[in-house]
Every structure is written in C-alpha cells, then in structure tokens.
Design a protein around this motif. Structure first.
Motif, PDB file in Angstrom:
ATOM      1  N   GLY A 177      68.913   5.514  -3.908  1.00  0.00           N
ATOM      2  CA  GLY A 177      68.340   4.843  -2.744  1.00  0.00           C
ATOM      3  C   GLY A 177      68.289   3.335  -2.925  1.00  0.00           C
ATOM      4  O   GLY A 177      68.607   2.570  -2.002  1.00  0.00           O
ATOM      5  N   ASN A 192      63.790   6.455   0.156  1.00  0.00           N
ATOM      6  CA  ASN A 192      63.897   5.528   1.279  1.00  0.00           C
ATOM      7  C   ASN A 192      63.077   4.268   1.054  1.00  0.00           C
ATOM      8  O   ASN A 192      63.454   3.186   1.507  1.00  0.00           O
ATOM      9  CB  ASN A 192      63.456   6.217   2.571  1.00  0.00           C
ATOM     10  N   THR A 193      61.949   4.401   0.359  1.00  0.00           N
ATOM     11  CA  THR A 193      61.169   3.207   0.028  1.00  0.00           C
ATOM     12  C   THR A 193      61.970   2.282  -0.889  1.00  0.00           C
ATOM     13  O   THR A 193      62.035   1.057  -0.670  1.00  0.00           O
ATOM     14  CB  THR A 193      59.852   3.599  -0.661  1.00  0.00           C
ATOM     15  N   LEU A 223      65.199   2.267  -1.138  1.00  0.00           N
ATOM     16  CA  LEU A 223      66.323   1.816  -0.325  1.00  0.00           C
ATOM     17  C   LEU A 223      65.948   0.577   0.489  1.00  0.00           C
ATOM     18  O   LEU A 223      66.638  -0.456   0.449  1.00  0.00           O
ATOM     19  CB  LEU A 223      66.760   2.960   0.592  1.00  0.00           C
ATOM     20  N   TYR A 224      64.864   0.683   1.249  1.00  0.00           N
ATOM     21  CA  TYR A 224      64.528  -0.397   2.163  1.00  0.00           C
ATOM     22  C   TYR A 224      63.916  -1.606   1.459  1.00  0.00           C
ATOM     23  O   TYR A 224      63.933  -2.712   2.005  1.00  0.00           O
ATOM     24  CB  TYR A 224      63.618   0.125   3.276  1.00  0.00           C
ATOM     25  N   TRP A 271      57.918   4.023   5.206  1.00  0.00           N
ATOM     26  CA  TRP A 271      58.126   5.248   4.431  1.00  0.00           C
ATOM     27  C   TRP A 271      56.989   5.481   3.439  1.00  0.00           C
ATOM     28  O   TRP A 271      56.606   6.630   3.175  1.00  0.00           O
ATOM     29  CB  TRP A 271      59.473   5.204   3.711  1.00  0.00           C
ATOM     30  N   ALA A 300      62.628  12.196  -0.595  1.00  0.00           N
ATOM     31  CA  ALA A 300      63.314  11.380   0.410  1.00  0.00           C
ATOM     32  C   ALA A 300      62.494  10.155   0.767  1.00  0.00           C
ATOM     33  O   ALA A 300      63.034   9.057   0.957  1.00  0.00           O
ATOM     34  CB  ALA A 300      63.594  12.220   1.657  1.00  0.00           C
ATOM     35  N   ASN A 301      61.169  10.306   0.889  1.00  0.00           N
ATOM     36  CA  ASN A 301      60.312   9.157   1.205  1.00  0.00           C
ATOM     37  C   ASN A 301      60.394   8.094   0.114  1.00  0.00           C
ATOM     38  O   ASN A 301      60.501   6.895   0.389  1.00  0.00           O
ATOM     39  CB  ASN A 301      58.858   9.612   1.369  1.00  0.00           C
ATOM     40  N   SER A 313      64.257  -4.076   7.273  1.00  0.00           N
ATOM     41  CA  SER A 313      64.203  -3.178   6.121  1.00  0.00           C
ATOM     42  C   SER A 313      62.886  -3.286   5.372  1.00  0.00           C
ATOM     43  O   SER A 313      62.396  -2.294   4.823  1.00  0.00           O
ATOM     44  CB  SER A 313      65.371  -3.478   5.183  1.00  0.00           C
ATOM     45  N   SER A 368      69.003  11.620   7.219  1.00  0.00           N
ATOM     46  CA  SER A 368      67.593  11.220   7.307  1.00  0.00           C
ATOM     47  C   SER A 368      66.888  11.901   8.466  1.00  0.00           C
ATOM     48  O   SER A 368      65.711  12.251   8.375  1.00  0.00           O
ATOM     49  CB  SER A 368      67.488   9.692   7.475  1.00  0.00           C
ATOM     50  N   SER A 391      60.342   6.842  10.103  1.00  0.00           N
ATOM     51  CA  SER A 391      59.631   7.807   9.253  1.00  0.00           C
ATOM     52  C   SER A 391      58.732   8.704  10.098  1.00  0.00           C
ATOM     53  O   SER A 391      58.622   9.905   9.844  1.00  0.00           O
ATOM     54  CB  SER A 391      58.808   7.078   8.185  1.00  0.00           C
ATOM     55  N   TYR A 400      74.433   8.095  -2.502  1.00  0.00           N
ATOM     56  CA  TYR A 400      73.136   8.536  -1.986  1.00  0.00           C
ATOM     57  C   TYR A 400      73.186   9.998  -1.541  1.00  0.00           C
ATOM     58  O   TYR A 400      72.303  10.797  -1.893  1.00  0.00           O
ATOM     59  CB  TYR A 400      72.711   7.641  -0.813  1.00  0.00           C
TER      60      TYR A 400
END
Length: 462
Positions: free
Chosen positions: A124, A67-68, A70-71, A407, A63-64, A400, A50, A261, A104
């Motif tokens: 993610g 990650n969104t 993911l979190y 993100w 990736a953004n 998270s 990351s 981010s 991932y």
C-alpha cells in the motif's frame, strides 16, 4: 528554462495546423483516450478491489491499514508528482506508477492464504508513491492537452473510459463468486484477474506522448518545455502552498476521496453480501460515467460565458449533493456500527435491495460529478501542461492526505453517522469556495482568445 507565452493560453511558437483527423496519434483526443485506458486497467481495477469493502476480505482491518499507508505516501508524492512528471516525462513516470498497482493486488492474493498484514501495508505504501506519480501525470494530460473551451468534454471522456475499468472490475468478483452466496472473502481468481488488467495498463502507459509532441487542432503545443529541472520544480511546488487559488481548493481536495471509506466499507460492505457488492460496483462506477458526461456537458455547453458555465455546474452539483447525502442520512438512521444488519442483502431480494442499491448508485454519480467539477476548475486556471501538472499534483496530494485520515477514522470505529455528517459537511463547504475561485480566476473564452491573438501579433511573443 522558462515558459514562453501565457499560462492561460498555453501558446508556444507558431505551428503549422495539423491535418484534421480524430485518429491522429499526437492529437489531444487520442492521448486523453489512451491515458483513460491506462487508468481503466490500473486505478480502475484498484477501485473495483476497494469498492468491495475490506479489499474483498471479511475483516477490513488489513485493507484499512494498507489504504492508510497508501494515502499517506500518496499525499507526499501527489504533491511532488507534478514536478517529477515535468522532469522525467510521461513514460518513466507512468510506467513506474502503474507497476505498483500490480504489487498491491498481489499482496491481497498473498493475504488470502497467509493473513499477514505486513505485505499488504508495504504494498500500500509503495502504491501511494506510484499513484502519486500516475495521477499527477494523468491530471496534467487530461487538463492541459484539450482546447480550453472543451475541457469538460475531454474530462468526461477520460472519466468514462477510466470508470469502465471499475465496471469490468466489478464484474470479475461478481461472476467468479456468483455461486458463493455465503462467501466472506473473494477467491484467488479475482485477484489474479485484477493483476492481469493492471499489467496490461502498465504496458499501455509507454504509448503516452510527451506534451511537447502533442499538437492541438489549431497548431498549438501543450508546452514548450521538453524537460524541467529539480531546482525549478522544488521552488514552483513550494510556491503552491502560498498560491491563493490552491488554498481555496483545499476543502474540495480534502473532501474528494474522504467519503470512500464510508461508502465502500460502511454502506456496500455492511449492507450487502459479497457477490452483490461486486454487482453494486458495476453500477457505482457505471454511474460515474453518467455523472461525468452530465456535468461535462453543463460546464462546456450550457452557457456562452465560461464563468457562468462553471458557476452553474457548481450549483447543480451542490443541489444534487445535498439531496443524495440527505438520502444517505435517512438510511443511516436504520443501522449503526453497534447495530449492524444481521442479514446481508442479496441482489435477488428485490424490494429490500432496491433502496440501498439506488443510494449506492447515487453516491457513485455524485463522486464523478464532484471530481469532474474540480478538475474542470483546475483546467480552467491554465492550459500549459507544466503548470497544470503542479496544480493537479497539489490537488491529489491534499486529496490523499484526507483519504489517509478517513481510512484511519474507520479503523478507529468512529460511528457511521458521524462519518456521514463529516463527509456531507466537507463537500458542502467546498462549493462556495470553488465559486469564488471561478469568479476571480477563470477567464471567459473571449478573454482567452483575445490574449492568444494579441500574443501572436506582437514580435517576439508567441
């Protein structure tokens, strides 16, 4: 099922004092070091991935979005993770969590060839579930296994081992892309290297002992409960949302990953070329080792009173945080989202490279100090693994949720300056609330020891 004893002391039935040995496998030291190695291999490598900005890709959109996802799932399973850990125990919880990190990293290997976001986003989301389980288990182990007067040192030990993963992980893209000064995306070997380390961490997770089998040097166990039940965990997790201690921690929890981010994409990703981003991450995560040791020492050894140590630690982080974010503000005035530098800095640029490098290094230092401070406060609220797994799960869930928003904030092209100001404000608001929590809820060492002796002296109370 019920807890015997006191949530602050975590004392159970009297145990024979174990033979002193730093290599005793069921000692808190060995178990905290082992969970540090697990996180070295899995979240540590994820952090390195990351930290390159955009997952090592020229376009950070995939990736953004990953990650969104993911979190978002992390926010849910972070809160549920403590209860799941109490029900399943460490082996199943950690193994399931670690395995999602491999998927991932593999999704970005796939993206390197096909440029389809769907796999990365699904991976993610699955990683968010796995990370929620892993970090709830990790938090319970790190905060409940150590003796109450040495939690800062154990947190520093974990944080140093864990962040060595980011250091090694930063060396992987730096060395594999060293001769690709003009490269915009990392090569396949970088992602494969991450996956190898993550696989090792998944296997290592099977070596973590259940808290009921871990014995401190004074003979006490970390919990008396072998396994919890779904109904009890649901009730106890719901109670957290009305727990004034947890509510005071919400701003710090939200802030503690919100800045990633901005720092990864809009400082490291915007200012530096690909190979230098890898080098920067070596020092970013290395700075975390220094920061965690420094704040751990202050919060365990600076004063006799545990409350005083906590307040001094919060004050030190507040002062350094103000200085570092102030330096970031000064640098942010030099560029913007619509006026990015046309030249990406390389580590061989010497003078031009030095200032932004020191700023990024300082961000890593502050991150470790801030999160170690929060973990210390959580660990000072109780000693029992079952209770602390829920507290840490709540912390990671809120953390998270904040990261998921952050993100998307970057994906929607919010100005860099606005992002910096929000990050600075969120961390600043956290300090007085944590200070109130320390003053009202953290007991001094003498009070904890007195309660422990009192419980041991009364018939039927252990």
């Amino acid at each position: 099922m019920g807890l015997q004893g006191d949530e602050e002391t975590g004392k159970g039935s009297p145990e024979s004092v174990p033979k002193p040995s730093i290599f005793r496998y069921n000692s808190p030291l060995v178990q905290v070091a082992l969970i540090g190695l697990v996180c070295f291999c899995c979240p540590g490598m994820f952090n390195a991935l990351s930290g390159m900005g955009g997952g090592g890709q020229v376009d950070p959109t995939a990736a953004n979005n990953a990650n969104t996802a993911l979190y978002t799932t992390f926010a849910v399973f972070g809160i549920l993770g403590g209860g799941i850990y109490n029900i399943l125990g460490p082996h199943l919880t950690l193994f399931a969590g670690c395995s999602t990190y491999i998927l991932y990293a593999g999704s970005f290997l796939y993206y390197n060839h096909h440029h389809h976001q769907a796999f990365a986003i699904v991976a993610g989301a699955l990683l968010g579930i796995g990370a929620g389980l892993l970090w709830a288990a990790q938090g319970a182990i790190m905060t409940s296994y150590p003796p109450h007067d040495r939690k800062g040192i154990y947190i520093s030990l974990f944080w140093s081992i864990f962040n060595m993963g980011g250091v090694i992980g930063g060396l992987i893209p730096f060395t594999l892309n060293f001769h690709r000064a003009d490269a915009v995306s990392v090569n396949d070997g970088t992602y494969i290297g991450f996956m190898v380390f993550m696989s090792i961490g998944t296997v290592l997770s099977l070596g973590i002992l259940h808290p009921s089998r871990v014995v401190r040097d004074d003979g006490s166990r970390c919990t008396n409960i072998k396994y919890s039940s779904v109904s009890i965990e649901v009730v106890e997790i719901l109670k957290l949302f009305l727990n004034w201690k947890m509510l005071l921690m919400v701003p710090a929890s939200w802030a503690s990953n919100f800045f990633y981010s901005y720092q990864f994409n809009n400082v490291n990703g915007v200012l530096f070329n690909l190979r230098t981003r890898g080098l920067n991450n070596v020092f970013y995560w290395g700075a975390q080792m220094i920061g965690s040791i420094f704040i751990g020492y202050i919060m365990d050894f600076s004063f006799k009173s545990r409350r005083t140590r906590g307040l001094v630690g919060i004050g030190v982080v507040a002062v350094l945080g103000t200085a570092i974010w102030g330096g970031g503000l000064a640098k942010q005035f030099d560029y913007s989202r619509h006026d990015k530098p046309t030249y990406k800095l390389d580590f061989k640029d010497h003078t031009d490279f030095a200032g932004p490098f020191v700023l990024y290094f300082s961000y890593g230092l502050l991150d470790a100090m801030f999160q170690s401070m929060v973990y210390w406060v959580i660990g000072a609220l109780a000693d029992d693994s079952e209770i602390l797994s829920r507290y840490v799960g709540f912390y990671k869930g809120v953390q998270s949720a904040g990261a998921a928003v952050a993100w998307q904030v970057d994906t929607h092209n919010v100005p860099f300056l606005n992002q910096l100001i929000v990050n600075w404000a969120l961390t600043t608001v956290s300090y007085p609330l944590l200070a109130v929590l320390v003053m009202r809820a953290v007991k001094d060492d003498e009070e904890v020891e007195g309660k422990s002796k009192e419980g041991a002296a009364l018939p039927g109370i252990h």
